[in-house]
Design an enzyme around this catalytic site. Structure first.
Site, short mmCIF file in Angstrom:
data_model
loop_
_atom_site.label_atom_id
_atom_site.label_comp_id
_atom_site.label_asym_id
_atom_site.label_seq_id
_atom_site.Cartn_x
_atom_site.Cartn_y
_atom_site.Cartn_z
N GLY A 11 0.82 -1.20 0.00
CA GLY A 11 0.00 0.00 0.00
C GLY A 11 0.85 1.26 0.00
O GLY A 11 1.88 1.32 0.68
N ARG A 25 19.67 11.35 -3.52
CA ARG A 25 20.60 12.46 -3.36
C ARG A 25 21.78 12.09 -2.46
O ARG A 25 22.89 12.58 -2.67
CB ARG A 25 19.86 13.69 -2.84
CG ARG A 25 18.82 14.20 -3.84
CD ARG A 25 18.44 15.63 -3.62
NE ARG A 25 17.67 16.13 -4.76
CZ ARG A 25 17.40 17.39 -4.98
NH1 ARG A 25 17.84 18.32 -4.15
NH2 ARG A 25 16.71 17.77 -6.05
N GLY A 104 4.27 -7.14 4.48
CA GLY A 104 4.54 -7.99 3.33
C GLY A 104 5.80 -7.59 2.60
O GLY A 104 6.59 -8.45 2.18
N ASP A 127 -1.31 2.12 9.20
CA ASP A 127 -1.89 1.49 10.39
C ASP A 127 -0.96 1.55 11.59
O ASP A 127 -1.38 1.29 12.72
CB ASP A 127 -2.23 0.02 10.10
CG ASP A 127 -3.40 -0.14 9.14
OD1 ASP A 127 -4.11 0.86 8.90
OD2 ASP A 127 -3.59 -1.24 8.62
N GLY A 170 -7.75 0.21 9.20
CA GLY A 170 -7.25 -0.56 10.34
C GLY A 170 -7.93 -1.92 10.38
O GLY A 170 -8.80 -2.17 11.21
N GLU A 222 -11.97 -0.28 10.53
CA GLU A 222 -12.69 -1.10 9.56
C GLU A 222 -12.74 -2.57 9.96
O GLU A 222 -13.68 -3.29 9.60
CB GLU A 222 -12.05 -0.97 8.17
CG GLU A 222 -10.61 -1.43 8.10
CD GLU A 222 -9.99 -1.23 6.73
OE1 GLU A 222 -10.76 -1.17 5.75
OE2 GLU A 222 -8.76 -1.14 6.64
#
Length: 320
Positions: A11, A25, A104, A127, A170, A222
């Site tokens: 994500g 840089r 992941g 999260d 979440g 969620e």
């Protein structure tokens, strides 16, 4: 080391571009080439990359997301896919890799580490569920996005006799919900880590209504349940008109905050310096104000970071 690479995986979140810019840089300042793989490990498997010159990373600091783009790769999860990725790195004469992402992505970094390739991991997850770091990249920007939206919703809630259920991200972590509930003065935070008594919550809301406090704000992660079911229950037992707002991917985007720009810049610079000094197989983290390193093996085995009980306690005390 003469050539390094960087990628963003999983994500997206605000602050990733700050890492890429700082890493490129810093590499340039040390006479080292830097390349960026497009779309994470999927791009690594396709050998799809671009040269990260000073000009290539100009003007990206204030942009949300990642200009290298991100993706998830099922092929990289296989032994054959990981071998292909390693072959591509060696073919391009890459001496070290920086991986930016969540659990992941850090597992993918660990897989390359096990194959003997120098890797540094950088935690990026709104999260804030990655262990061994106080804050992951993107968390602060996501919280600021949530707070802005909730403050706007609260204006409407106070103008009507309504309860608002605001669903935030979440799936397994209640960090965003509990922290934003405290910061916005919400009445309740509902999180996956703590069981909640819907009946008792309705009774408390009903008491508030009888006292003349005729609106309420509930922040819900969620992964803690179904927001509409909670809203319907409140309407039935507490008498409030209820509305549900799902913030969704709005939380991920937008210009990064000063905190995330600075944290990303610190992570990017330090990651390159670690690789050039011979350090590998670690994840960078933040402890109070100090950057730390933790073996990727420990990060991967550490599982999801637990929600701070103090946050849950504070949300409960301050809400009612």
């Amino acid at each position: 080391m003469k050539r390094l690479a960087i990628l963003t995986s999983g994500g997206d979140c605000s602050g990733m571009n700050a890492v890429i810019r700082a890493a490129a840089r810093t590499a340039i300042a040390n006479d080292v080439e830097m390349i960026g793989y497009r779309k994470g490990f999927a791009g690594l498997l396709k050998n799809d990359y671009l040269e990260l010159t000073s000009r290539a990373v100009s003007g990206v600091l204030q942009r949300g997301g990642t200009f290298l783009q991100s993706a998830r790769s099922q092929e990289f999860r296989t032994a054959e896919g990981r071998r292909t990725a390693l072959d591509n790195l060696l073919r391009e004469k890459v001496d070290g890799l920086i991986v930016i992402g969540g659990d992941g992505s850090l597992n993918g970094a660990r897989a390359l580490d096990l194959l003997g390739f120098p890797v540094i991991g950088i935690p990026a997850s709104i999260d804030n569920d990655i262990p061994y770091t106080d804050m992951a990249l993107g968390v602060d920007t996501a919280l600021n996005n949530i707070i802005y939206a909730v403050d706007c919703i609260k204006d409407t809630a106070s103008s009507h006799d309504r309860a608002f259920i605001v669903e935030v991200m979440g799936r397994n972590s209640g960090y965003l919900a509990s922290t934003s509930a405290i910061a916005t003065g919400a009445e309740f935070a509902i999180v996956p880590e703590v069981e909640f008594d819907l009946t008792e919550m309705c009774h408390q809301l009903r008491r508030r209504y009888e006292e003349g406090r005729t609106n309420a704000l509930i922040i819900m992660a969620e992964g803690a349940g179904h927001a509409q079911e909670v809203a319907d229950s409140i309407k039935d037992c507490a008498g409030f008109e209820t509305r549900v707002t799902v913030l969704g991917h709005y939380q991920r985007g937008g210009a990064p905050t000063v905190f995330d720009r600075l944290l990303g810049s610190r992570f990017g610079l330090k990651a390159v310096e670690l690789l050039l000094s011979g350090t590998k197989g670690v994840m960078l983290g933040l402890s109070t104000t100090t950057l730390t390193t933790t073996l990727l093996e420990m990060v991967v085995k550490g599982g999801q970071k637990k929600l701070n009980n103090e946050l849950v306690h504070m949300a409960g005390i301050l809400g009612i």
